[in-house]
Design a protein around this motif. Structure first.
Motif, mmCIF file in Angstrom:
data_model
loop_
_atom_site.group_PDB
_atom_site.id
_atom_site.type_symbol
_atom_site.label_atom_id
_atom_site.label_comp_id
_atom_site.label_asym_id
_atom_site.label_seq_id
_atom_site.Cartn_x
_atom_site.Cartn_y
_atom_site.Cartn_z
ATOM 1 N N GLY A 30 0.481 -1.397 -0.186
ATOM 2 C CA GLY A 30 0.057 0.069 0.415
ATOM 3 C C GLY A 30 0.706 1.141 -0.008
ATOM 4 N N ALA A 31 1.797 1.183 0.043
ATOM 5 C CA ALA A 31 2.816 2.270 -0.233
ATOM 6 C C ALA A 31 2.884 3.290 -1.036
ATOM 7 N N ASP A 32 3.135 4.970 -1.239
ATOM 8 C CA ASP A 32 2.663 5.069 -3.146
ATOM 9 C C ASP A 32 5.022 5.104 -3.177
ATOM 10 N N VAL A 33 4.879 4.426 -3.533
ATOM 11 C CA VAL A 33 6.043 4.040 -4.226
ATOM 12 C C VAL A 33 6.958 5.122 -5.813
ATOM 13 N N ILE A 34 7.320 5.819 -5.518
ATOM 14 C CA ILE A 34 7.599 7.189 -6.969
ATOM 15 C C ILE A 34 8.596 6.677 -7.147
ATOM 16 N N LYS A 35 8.958 6.170 -8.188
ATOM 17 C CA LYS A 35 10.570 6.045 -8.304
ATOM 18 C C LYS A 35 11.133 6.818 -8.998
ATOM 19 N N ILE A 36 12.068 7.002 -9.129
ATOM 20 C CA ILE A 36 12.767 8.400 -9.732
ATOM 21 C C ILE A 36 13.937 8.099 -10.837
ATOM 22 N N GLU A 37 13.225 8.223 -11.704
ATOM 23 C CA GLU A 37 14.391 7.820 -12.903
ATOM 24 C C GLU A 37 14.931 8.748 -13.704
ATOM 25 N N MET A 38 16.385 7.708 -14.188
ATOM 26 C CA MET A 38 17.751 9.393 -15.321
ATOM 27 C C MET A 38 16.234 9.330 -16.104
ATOM 28 N N PRO A 39 16.007 10.596 -17.104
ATOM 29 C CA PRO A 39 15.494 10.440 -18.501
ATOM 30 C C PRO A 39 16.212 9.692 -19.644
ATOM 31 N N ASN A 40 15.341 9.750 -20.241
ATOM 32 C CA ASN A 40 15.743 8.801 -21.439
ATOM 33 C C ASN A 40 16.009 7.510 -21.234
ATOM 34 N N ILE A 41 16.830 7.084 -20.410
ATOM 35 C CA ILE A 41 17.256 5.553 -20.139
ATOM 36 C C ILE A 41 17.121 5.028 -18.341
ATOM 37 N N GLY A 42 16.520 5.618 -17.749
ATOM 38 C CA GLY A 42 15.947 4.879 -16.953
ATOM 39 C C GLY A 42 15.815 3.848 -16.135
ATOM 40 N N ASP A 43 15.122 2.980 -14.892
ATOM 41 C CA ASP A 43 16.050 1.743 -14.549
ATOM 42 C C ASP A 43 15.923 0.638 -15.674
ATOM 43 N N ASP A 44 18.512 0.691 -15.548
ATOM 44 C CA ASP A 44 18.751 -0.368 -16.231
ATOM 45 C C ASP A 44 17.998 -1.685 -16.663
ATOM 46 N N SER A 45 17.067 -2.220 -16.133
ATOM 47 C CA SER A 45 16.330 -3.464 -16.378
ATOM 48 C C SER A 45 14.948 -2.753 -17.236
#
Lengths: 395, 395
Positions: A30-45
């Motif tokens: 239930g937590a509100d998780v805000i994923k902060i990612e690098m523009p254009n690339i994002g999470d490597d996965s």
């Protein structure tokens, strides 16, 4: 309030596996998780296969229930926005190499000045202290160093890596435990703290009694195969069409097993009637059990053994796990509709809470899908303000 | 307040591994865990070897930081005392077969009438719902059924059991996560709830992306040995005196590895210069790397690879884990003085909290060591009252 962690805002800077697994646990509850990612690339996965269209199944299964905002933390403007978000957040999680956040000027010591209630969780290979602290680690490296490989594998065989990335996953689990414990402390005192979890430490923690066994006996444990170290029979046996794990944990279960094997003569036999005797005479006993089990299919044995209450189970491949009636009944396989990739099956939520059951509320986000929404919601920005920031190429 | 979970009172009815691992996590972080054991017998694992004198090392390593009271819950008087204790408790944890607590008249539905704030956690083999619910499970059975064995083992080899009891340990970890999440909910709403964790469910949860990989590709994953599925080189290589895990996760690391192997010719070679090429030409590349690594000891390679920043690690046996400088620096091996068994080493606390570090405050309890203390402290009983109860043979 329908979710246990409702109202807990998590800023999630994590990538790939250990960190995203930790924040997935929080998001599922239930937590509100805000994923902060690098523009254009994002999470490597996002680049890890297999893909459905252009969407990574690896990424999608670890990032459900999260929202995504892009933010280039190397820019001063973006750092300013991040700091504003920290003021509104309960938890921040990162799994960079130790020192990275400090170099950005966003280490825990800085962030706690901005928000003393913040819980700062760092998951790293070797932790934020000690001689290896600055080194990079991967799952394979910590599985090797932490001892788990040395006790996994065929009898007299080579050390063997655990199939799932238990180096990452154990760290993800302990990171979520640390965050939840820090939350309890904050609920009482109003003060946040830093949670520092190392993949290597977690491998030592899950070795558990292998450590005191070695310390007490002086014997270095080796791969032990699939047989229980002290209970007989407690191992897989071949059937007509596969294998079945049989765990006759005590003498009563042994007697029942003998009955259904039509070998009641073995139950009270002077060589086999106690577990100690069965251990001593293992080499002559095993072939007799193997011969009996070899006569029927795995499914037939399951039916028979379940009827008399002898613990047993097939060695399921992943396709069979997805079809298992208990796994299905417990909703441990969920199907999520992704706006681009369509329907995808993945593991459900293993923590079953009666009042606030965990839930899948949204699919994994597209890169930056919620940037505007979050800027408006958390920072109260207007469309004009956002348009202006867009020109700075920070999103 | 020196501990994150200080003031949280846990009544612990668990035995052996999954449940005790969950309550150990809570105790290590400061909860007051009161282990309620059957008179004369206690936790079954008190009988599991190896022993130091008459004390089980297995038991001692899982039950540090806990106190022990004996109570025969089959007696009505003892049930009455347990109910009184429930009124003062925050959490109760059990890992009986589903239905056992209900048969005793102490199921969650009864206990929440007595204390609506109680968090009731149950860890079981298959969970409290579904067709297998009433069956017993052991670690080996859920490792078999949950799929982890099917993807662990040598390449083209047989399904292999994970050495540590990951079936129990993963369930213990998720049980503690469930309890902590329920605590957060209670802090906001004042209401307790039931946490139902199944060993089998947890195995599915830690399979993680193996599930979506199968769903997307249709390929049933098999044991894959120690090699990374898509990165080369990322596997153990033999040295003069053992093996070393080398994880050259990208082309820059590959170049560095080539330099220290004195094979710079390979770095830009048209067959090996990218990871994709190294995968394609793996069969000719591996022997070349193997030949180079074979020339030095594991320790020599560690020094060399650490110097240039190529992630690596020895495949440590348990004795080596205990000597590792990072493991020692992170206090991941602790030595605890037990009043009967003397000093015993065991894993430390992997969750490192800056304000409220986890700690080992007491050794595992002797059976019933704290019966009187707890009766006085929690129920306010006098010596006279205790003497009277002693006659009923409930302790």
């Amino acid at each position: 309030m329908n979710q246990a962690l409702e109202g807990i805002k998590v800023l999630d800077l994590t990538r790939v596996l250990a960190g995203p697994y930790a924040t997935m646990i929080l998001a599922d509850l239930g937590a509100d998780v805000i994923k902060i990612e690098m523009p254009n690339i994002g999470d490597d996965s996002r680049q890890f296969g297999p893909f459905v269209g252009e969407e990574s199944a690896y990424f999608m299964s670890l990032n459900r229930n999260k929202r995504s905002i892009t933010l280039n933390l190397k820019s001063e403007t973006a750092k300013g926005l991040f700091v504003e978000m920290i003021k509104e957040a309960d938890v921040v999680v990162e799994n960079f190499r130790p020192g990275t956040m400090e170099k950005l000027g966003l280490g825990y010591d800085e962030l706690k000045k901005i928000n003393p209630r913040i819980i700062y969780a760092a998951s790293s290979g070797f932790g934020h202290t000690g001689p290896y602290s600055k080194r990079a680690a991967y799952d394979g490296v910590v599985q090797a160093m932490g001892g788990i490989m040395s006790i996994t594998g065929e009898k007299n065989g080579k050390p063997t890596r655990v199939g799932p990335s238990i180096g990452d996953i154990a760290a993800g689990m302990f990171t979520s435990i640390g965050i939840l414990a820090a939350l309890q402390y904050r609920n009482v005192t109003g003060v946040g703290q830093k949670v520092d979890v190392a993949m290597l430490d977690c491998q030592v923690a899950i070795l558990e009694n292998a450590i005191s066994r070695y310390v007490v006996t002086g014997e270095i444990p080796n791969p032990a195969g699939n047989r229980h170290s002290s209970i007989v029979p407690f191992e897989p046996f071949e059937t007509v069409d596969g294998e079945i794990m049989i765990a006759a944990g005590n003498d009563t279960l042994w007697t029942k097993l003998c009955e259904v094997m039509e070998r009641s003569d073995l139950a009270d036999h002077e060589y086999f009637k106690t577990n100690l005797l069965r251990n001593t005479n293992y080499d002559i006993l095993r072939p007799m059990i193997a011969e009996a089990i070899k006569t029927k299919t795995t499914y037939e044995w399951q039916e028979i053994l379940d009827r008399v209450g002898v613990p047993n189970g097939p060695i399921n491949t992943v396709d069979k796990v997805l079809q298992d009636p208990q796994v299905i009944a417990r909703e441990m396989i969920v199907e999520i509709e992704h706006p681009v990739a369509g329907k995808l099956k993945m593991p459900g939520v293993p923590v079953k809470l009666s009042e606030t059951p965990g839930s899948i509320r949204r699919p994994a986000p597209l890169l930056g899908q919620h940037t505007e929404e979050i800027l408006k919601e958390i920072l109260g920005f207007t469309n004009e303000k956002i348009d202006e920031l867009m020109k700075e190429n920070i999103f």
